[in-house]
Design an enzyme around this catalytic site. Sequence first.
Site: not given
Length: 482
Positions: A309, A359, A250
């Site tokens: 995301k 994440c 990330e």
Amino acid sequence: MIPFLAGAATVVAFAPAGVYPLSLITFALLVQRWSEASPRRCFMTGFWFGLGFFAVGVSWVYVSMSEFGGMPPPLAAFSTAFFCAFLALFPATAGWLQARIPAPLAVRVCLLIPAAWTVFEWLRGVIFTGFPWISVGYAAVGWPMQGYAPLGGVYLLTFLTLLLAGVVLLAFQNKRSMAAILGFTAILVTGEALRHVEWTTPEGPPVETSLLQGNVPQEMKFRPERYAKILETYARLAEESQAKLIVLPETAVPNWLDQVDPAYIARLGAVARRNGGDLLLGVAYREPPRSYYNSVISLGISPPQIYHKHHLVPFGEFVPPGFDWVMSRLDIPMSNFSRGPLAPPPLEIAGLRVAVNVCYEDAFGDEIAAQLPAATLLVNMSNVAWFGDSLAPTQHLQMARLRSVETGRMHLAATNTGVTAAIDRDGSVLGRLPQYTEGRLEVRAQGYAGTTPYARLRDWPILALCLGLLVAWAIIGRIRRR
């Protein structure tokens, strides 16, 4: 004090220690307290149990805010305590609710308490965008109870763990002890048998894959003087790989994509094309007029693709309404992102269909399952350096292992400082890099086709079961009183 200590001790059942049987003892203690107390007393017992549980289990929140977020330690301690107290309201309310419903002892400890806890644990993963961290079911990873995960996911494991705790209590109290022992054994044996069921089948040949771990300290990541060195580290790690699929963490490039030197992006793309495959790069992305995303882009022989995301971290990636005062005391770069689409189509790269998540997103099993059966491989890209040297990285890996079991898919995790790992569809860790080291994990990524019952139905069956039990016994109790 005893409920608080029992809650704190329950964390030992989770990674890194992973002593799952301990949770049966601590929850048996809680169930015993709840089985003979008034609703108000059950609320307070549940609150203190939950406070101990979260104070230890999510203690890394303090590290994130004080050490890396720049918040003064006293304020970070207060904020962490307030957050843990809020989370403790969920088990507290579960205790209050089950105590309001009249039922025989065996029904209460084996059905009503597990149902109430599971419902409020599910609510904890939904309210205010959700915080499903250390849901009880994760402690079952690597143990016989894991076998139930493809049927009902983490919340079924939570329900069954509380049910087993109730059975332990009944056996200890010598009430129907033989039936309790037989039931306990049957649940464990069935779980172990289910672990050997292959819900999915391999699709295509394995793909040589490299997971890159740059080991960039969080306090250094966004410093301008370190920018060139960070880029060179990841370029070198990628160029040394011959893998068909290369995965970076990330925000491996700590900049907006439009501000990154195009020659650097071309350099990474050339590596992927040289290897006859693709590369996944974590980088921040923005679109006019005011859309900002925590994104993943693909480079290589496949058409360029992008993932934004969807499930953002409160206070870390977006500011909840009314909480601007918190962000004014934190120093978190790139902390107000936009939300990407839910369950986008998988990225078609390197001969695989990859469901990317970033994440914190792999804590939400329901959302991961929504990308199936189209996806053949799960890939998580994280910067877990925010958590420091705490319980969080290994807890995060434990959740990733359960995502593999729930979906019947291999799961790859590429992180900045660890834990970078490859997880097979049965939850076993095929390989991992040591934390806080620079390195490259070489694995063979196998795609899988097919669907588990959980991937098809997700959390709804176990939620319906728990709500049905609570409603049914509330009605039965009311009829009996009349």
